[in-house]
Design an enzyme around this catalytic site. Structure first.
Site, PDB file in Angstrom:
ATOM      1  NE  ARG A 112     -53.359  19.904 -48.392  1.00 27.51           N
ATOM      2  CZ  ARG A 112     -52.300  20.045 -49.256  1.00 27.51           C
ATOM      3  NH1 ARG A 112     -52.980  20.089 -50.336  1.00 27.51           N
ATOM      4  NH2 ARG A 112     -51.363  19.827 -49.017  1.00 27.51           N
ATOM      5  CD1 TRP A 141     -55.982  12.086 -42.280  1.00 22.82           C
ATOM      6  CD2 TRP A 141     -53.746  11.938 -41.947  1.00 22.82           C
ATOM      7  NE1 TRP A 141     -55.543  10.835 -42.286  1.00 22.82           N
ATOM      8  CE2 TRP A 141     -54.054  10.719 -42.146  1.00 22.82           C
ATOM      9  CE3 TRP A 141     -52.061  12.195 -41.868  1.00 22.82           C
ATOM     10  CZ2 TRP A 141     -53.385   9.417 -42.135  1.00 22.82           C
ATOM     11  CZ3 TRP A 141     -51.337  10.918 -41.711  1.00 22.82           C
ATOM     12  CH2 TRP A 141     -51.858   9.869 -42.062  1.00 22.82           C
ATOM     13  CE  LYS A 149     -61.301   2.417 -53.537  1.00 17.84           C
ATOM     14  NZ  LYS A 149     -60.135   2.600 -54.377  1.00 17.84           N
ATOM     15  CB  CYS A 169     -53.757  19.722 -42.118  1.00 20.72           C
ATOM     16  SG  CYS A 169     -52.875  18.745 -40.733  1.00 20.72           S
ATOM     17  CG  HIS A 196     -46.272 -20.743 -52.250  1.00 23.27           C
ATOM     18  ND1 HIS A 196     -45.775 -22.052 -52.493  1.00 23.27           N
ATOM     19  CD2 HIS A 196     -46.687 -20.351 -53.735  1.00 23.27           C
ATOM     20  CE1 HIS A 196     -45.488 -22.448 -53.738  1.00 23.27           C
ATOM     21  NE2 HIS A 196     -46.178 -21.412 -54.397  1.00 23.27           N
ATOM     22  CE  LYS A 245     -60.186  12.001 -53.951  1.00 19.29           C
ATOM     23  NZ  LYS A 245     -60.296  10.638 -54.256  1.00 19.29           N
ATOM     24  CG  ASN A 281     -49.582  20.598 -44.791  1.00 16.63           C
ATOM     25  OD1 ASN A 281     -49.666  19.346 -44.429  1.00 16.63           O
ATOM     26  ND2 ASN A 281     -49.586  20.699 -46.055  1.00 16.63           N
ATOM     27  N   GLY A 282     -47.536  19.774 -41.913  1.00 16.79           N
ATOM     28  CA  GLY A 282     -46.137  19.229 -42.282  1.00 16.79           C
ATOM     29  C   GLY A 282     -45.887  18.678 -40.861  1.00 16.79           C
ATOM     30  CD  GLU A 339     -59.559   3.387 -49.966  1.00 10.37           C
ATOM     31  OE1 GLU A 339     -58.804   4.315 -49.444  1.00 10.37           O
ATOM     32  OE2 GLU A 339     -59.771   3.385 -51.126  1.00 10.37           O
ATOM     33  CD  GLU A 368     -58.274   0.453 -56.392  1.00 12.60           C
ATOM     34  OE1 GLU A 368     -57.035   0.621 -55.892  1.00 12.60           O
ATOM     35  OE2 GLU A 368     -59.087   1.292 -56.406  1.00 12.60           O
TER      36      GLU A 368
HETATM   37  C1  G6P Z   1     -54.600   8.314 -49.958  1.00 12.08           C
HETATM   38  C2  G6P Z   1     -56.073   7.891 -50.273  1.00 12.08           C
HETATM   39  C3  G6P Z   1     -56.034   6.853 -51.377  1.00 12.08           C
HETATM   40  C4  G6P Z   1     -54.998   7.373 -52.750  1.00 12.08           C
HETATM   41  C5  G6P Z   1     -53.809   7.532 -52.146  1.00 12.08           C
HETATM   42  C6  G6P Z   1     -52.916   8.230 -53.238  1.00 12.08           C
HETATM   43  O1  G6P Z   1     -53.766   7.310 -49.290  1.00 12.08           O
HETATM   44  O2  G6P Z   1     -56.533   7.578 -49.046  1.00 12.08           O
HETATM   45  O3  G6P Z   1     -57.336   6.584 -51.692  1.00 12.08           O
HETATM   46  O4  G6P Z   1     -55.084   6.043 -53.404  1.00 12.08           O
HETATM   47  O5  G6P Z   1     -53.621   8.542 -51.224  1.00 12.08           O
HETATM   48  O6  G6P Z   1     -53.558   9.442 -53.726  1.00 12.08           O
HETATM   49  P1  G6P Z   1     -52.814  10.213 -55.105  1.00 12.08           P
HETATM   50  O7  G6P Z   1     -53.529  11.522 -54.925  1.00 12.08           O
HETATM   51  O8  G6P Z   1     -51.472  10.427 -55.171  1.00 12.08           O
HETATM   52  O9  G6P Z   1     -53.203   9.318 -56.150  1.00 12.08           O
END
Ligand code: G6P
Length: 579
Positions: free
Chosen positions: A29, A71, A465, A2, A484, A574, A97-98, A468, A461
């Protein structure tokens, strides 16, 4: 895990306008719940985002308070599980946090001594641990014991009712002291106070500090006083932080990509040129290059190895959380960590692991002064500007641009200068047809995306997207691998997006194979009859960037059609700052 923020002053601060405003800057966070406690013993917490919390609480003034945005890890997303946590007498308030790994053992021990636990969290043991210790010891002794007894990761702020003082303890999770004119901040990162001061002191593992309104003292884990240097950072506050006229940050950030890529290219041609040339020389002189990253950044790293392999570099990549299980590094290895935030715990842990084994550390980050940047021998900044939406869009693109530039310096043939224009063109040409496609796809349960070589990382990628942000099960996979196993899931109407760079006939055949089984094939290619057209005729890497941008737009418009919380999707953060 967090974000945490504490403020102490010899005058007064406002809970809403100072403490929680600062906490809001750490919402990347986590945003499951929020709470604060002040030195008068007032405390509020609730589930949901900070903006909602601000609407429900009354403002108050204090000289010392701590706060937390969560989180969830241990214990559901409930009001009671939110931080701060307190002891039996409601005298000791803590935010954490941890993860306290041995919390069950400690909980049992403390319960045996009469402590009553009311949450399902690991963090609650902290307040009770201190309540017990303080019966017979000073705070410094109690903290020393805490460091000895606790297994796990932590950045902790602790206050006691009616004592104008914050105690701060750190291991593995980041913690920094901000020195402003009339107050001290304690926070997970400098972003919490970078609008107020540029002076900070970073905590190292095992350190703790006692912060009074006019004075701070740092200690090592044995309680020995430490002299710490003040770090002065530069931080340009950018226009890009406001959502402007866009309905969501995500679409704003997608549209910003011509500008953000141009900014990075200018910086790689200009002030960061020496740095990227040094990295290119390191690549040349290393036996092996290994990348690590998480989430979208990992898919950027996959493209990095694709480009570097083309110019003969022995390059590999592995997801950060599994790095130590499946990768070897030594002093001849060049280790390149990619992370937008520079705070993702898995990436930081893999980097520590590689550094301990003698590898040279390079990083690509978006957030300056982040933990990862500070651990690196050389750190390149991708200059995407602040990215507020949880989904990585412009930062992914800039990571790929940086890797393309690096590969270009090593002999990869690419015209970097046309990237911003091509992005602009792809958005303008395709946005309307993407909106229509979103209307067709938004009720689908599954979407498959296939790619080969250059288009394989984009397929992954795009799938990420779609999962998420649009909450659609999506799989990005190698076109050749589909037959396969996964092809068994193709039914009449199943959407399969085929990414066909240049004249990739194998890719074209893979699309035909699913079409023959009734799939609704959607093509992204440089062909007249493709659903979305990308105007690149040579395989110089741009197809990867442009196809992902189509995926970003498709994801956005599907999520919008479904009415989803686009910028802050459920269960995500994030940057994930626990392992
Ligand atoms: C989280 C986010 C992702 C992101 C990943 C890596 O899981 O939800 O969208 O790609 O972290 O984040 P970073 O800051 O290390 O690129």
């Amino acid at each position: 895990m967090c974000g945490i923020v504490g403020i102490i002053t010899d005058s007064e601060i406002s809970i809403k306008n100072d403490l929680l405003k600062s906490l809001k800057r750490l919402e990347y966070r986590g945003y499951d719940s929020v709470g604060y406690a002040d030195v008068q013993g007032n405390m509020e917490k609730d589930v949901g985002e900070i903006s909602k919390f601000l609407d429900t609480i009354k403002d108050s003034k204090t000289s010392c308070a701590i706060s937390h945005t969560r989180w969830a890890t241990h214990g559901g997303v409930t009001k009671i599980n939110s931080h701060p946590h307190w002891d039996c007498k409601k005298n000791i308030f803590t935010v954490h946090n941890g993860i306290i790994e041995n919390y069950q053992e400690l909980k049992k021990e403390l319960s045996g001594k009469g402590h009553v636990f009311i949450t399902e969290t690991d963090s609650e043991v902290i307040s009770h641990f201190f309540e017990e210790e303080l019966k017979s010891k000073s705070m410094v002794e109690a903290i020393k014991n805490f460091i000895k007894r606790i297994e796990g990761t932590y950045a902790i702020l602790l206050i006691e009712k009616d004592k104008n003082r914050i105690y701060a303890i750190k291991k593995d999770s980041p913690l920094v002291l901000g020195l402003a004119k009339d107050r001290f901040y304690l926070a997970s990162d400098i972003y919490a106070f970078s609008d107020t001061t540029n002076k900070a002191i970073f905590f190292e593992d095992g350190e703790f500090a006692i912060i009074d309104p006019n004075k701070y003292t740092f200690y090592d884990s044995k309680g020995k006083e430490l002299k710490k240097g003040i770090y002065e950072f530069t931080w340009a506050i950018s226009q890009e932080e406001s959502v402007q006229d866009y309905p969501h940050y995500m679409i704003k950030e997608i549209h910003e990509q011509p500008i953000s890529t141009q900014r990075l290219i200018n910086s790689l041609d200009g002030e960061q040129h020496d740095k990227i040339t040094k990295i290119a020389n390191l690549v040349k002189n290393s036996k092996r290059v290994v990348f690590t990253a998480a989430g979208s950044s990992y898919y950027a790293s996959l493209l990095g190895i694709y480009f570097l392999n083309r110019v003969g570099v022995n390059a590999h990549t592995l997801i950060a959380s599994e790095f130590h299980n499946f990768m070897l590094v030594d002093k001849d290895t060049l280790f390149i960590a990619i992370s937008q935030s520079g705070e993702t715990m898995d990436v930081v842990a893999a980097t520590k692991w590689a550094r301990e084994r003698g590898a040279k550390i390079v990083s690509l980050v978006n957030v300056p002064h982040s933990t990862l940047q500070r651990m690196s021998d050389i750190s390149l900044e991708i200059h995407a500007g602040p990215e507020i939406c949880v989904a990585a869009t412009k930062t992914f693109t800039n990571q790929v641009v940086a890797l393309l530039y690096l590969s270009f310096l090593l002999g990869f043939s690419v015209n970097m200068q046309t990237i911003p224009k091509k992005i602009d063109y792809v958005i303008r040409e395709n946005e309307d047809s993407i909106k229509k496609m979103a209307n067709e796809l938004y009720e689908k349960k599954d979407i498959y995306i296939i790619g080969r070589g250059l288009s394989y990382p984009p397929s992954r990628e795009m799938a990420l997207k779609l999962k998420e942000i649009s909450y659609i099960h999506a799989e990005g996979m190698m076109g050749g691998e589909l037959k396969h196993g996964t092809i068994a899931l193709i039914e009449p109407g199943t959407p399969v997006i085929a990414l066909i760079p240049g004249k990739d006939f194998d890719m074209y055949s893979n699309a035909k194979e699913v079409e023959a089984r009734g799939a609704r094939v959607i093509t992204i290619a440089n062909m007249m009859d493709s659903d979305f057209k990308i105007d690149v005729t040579i395989n110089d890497g741009k197809f990867a960037i442009l196809s992902v941008i189509i995926g970003q737009l498709l994801t956005y418009y599907i999520a919008r059609k479904k009415g989803l919380p686009i910028d802050k999707p459920r269960n995500l953060a994030k940057s994930v700052t626990v392992k």
